[in-house]
Motif scaffolding. Structure first.
Motif, PDB file in Angstrom:
ATOM      1  N   ASN A  75       0.818  -1.204   0.000  1.00  0.00           N
ATOM      2  CA  ASN A  75       0.000   0.000   0.000  1.00  0.00           C
ATOM      3  C   ASN A  75       0.857   1.262   0.000  1.00  0.00           C
ATOM      4  N   HIS A  76       1.868   1.295   0.860  1.00  0.00           N
ATOM      5  CA  HIS A  76       2.756   2.454   0.923  1.00  0.00           C
ATOM      6  C   HIS A  76       4.064   2.057   1.592  1.00  0.00           C
ATOM      7  N   THR A  77       5.048   2.904   1.387  1.00  0.00           N
ATOM      8  CA  THR A  77       6.309   2.742   2.094  1.00  0.00           C
ATOM      9  C   THR A  77       6.849   4.139   2.392  1.00  0.00           C
ATOM     10  N   ILE A  78       7.614   4.242   3.443  1.00  0.00           N
ATOM     11  CA  ILE A  78       8.199   5.534   3.813  1.00  0.00           C
ATOM     12  C   ILE A  78       9.576   5.651   3.175  1.00  0.00           C
ATOM     13  N   VAL A  79       9.790   6.770   2.528  1.00  0.00           N
ATOM     14  CA  VAL A  79      11.095   7.094   1.945  1.00  0.00           C
ATOM     15  C   VAL A  79      11.669   8.219   2.794  1.00  0.00           C
TER      16      VAL A  79
END
Length: 122
Positions: free
Chosen positions: A6-10
Motif C-alpha cells: 500500500n505504501h512505504t516511507i522514503v
C-alpha cells in the motif's frame, strides 16, 4: 484478499525536494501533505510517503514502466543532468542495460537512494 503493498516511507533530508525530484522524473504529482509525509502516488495504488529525517539511509526503489514512459523519464534524467548507470552500485556510468529484452537504468536521488526504471522484469 490478496496481499498488496500500500505504501512505504522514503526517508529524506528534505521530503519536499526529494518527492518533487522523483515526481518530476516519473511525470507524477506530489500529493497534499499528509501528517509528516509528502506523498507520491504511483499508478498501481502504492504511495511513496516521503518523510524528513536527519540521516537517511540509502535504499533501492525500482519502477516498472512501459517503453514510452521509459523514453520520457530517461529524457528527463538526461535533461536534468542526473548521473545514471546501467548496473547497481554505479557500474557502467552513462549507459542503460537491456536485461530481459527490455531497458533499465539506475539513478540516484538527492539522498543517494538508488532509483531504477525498467521496462521488463524477470
Amino acid at each position: 484478499m490478496s496481499v498488496q503493498l500500500n505504501h512505504t516511507i522514503v526517508r529524506a533530508r528534505d521530503k519536499h525536494a526529494s518527492a518533487r525530484f522523483l515526481a518530476d522524473i516519473l511525470g507524477l504529482q506530489v500529493g497534499a501533505e499528509a501528517g509528516p509525509f509528502a506523498p507520491v502516488h504511483l499508478a498501481n495504488g502504492v504511495t511513496l510517503d516521503y518523510m524528513t529525517v536527519a540521516e537517511p539511509q540509502p535504499q533501492h526503489y525500482a519502477f516498472l514502466v512501459d517503453d514510452d514512459e521509459f523514453e520520457t523519464a530517461f529524457a528527463r534524467i538526461q535533461r536534468a543532468g542526473v548521473h545514471y548507470y546501467a548496473e547497481p552500485g554505479g557500474g557502467q556510468p552513462g549507459q542503460i542495460n537491456h536485461r530481459w529484452d527490455g531497458r533499465g537504468v539506475y539513478f540516484d536521488d538527492p539522498d543517494h537512494h538508488a532509483m531504477e526504471i525498467l521496462t521488463r522484469a524477470p
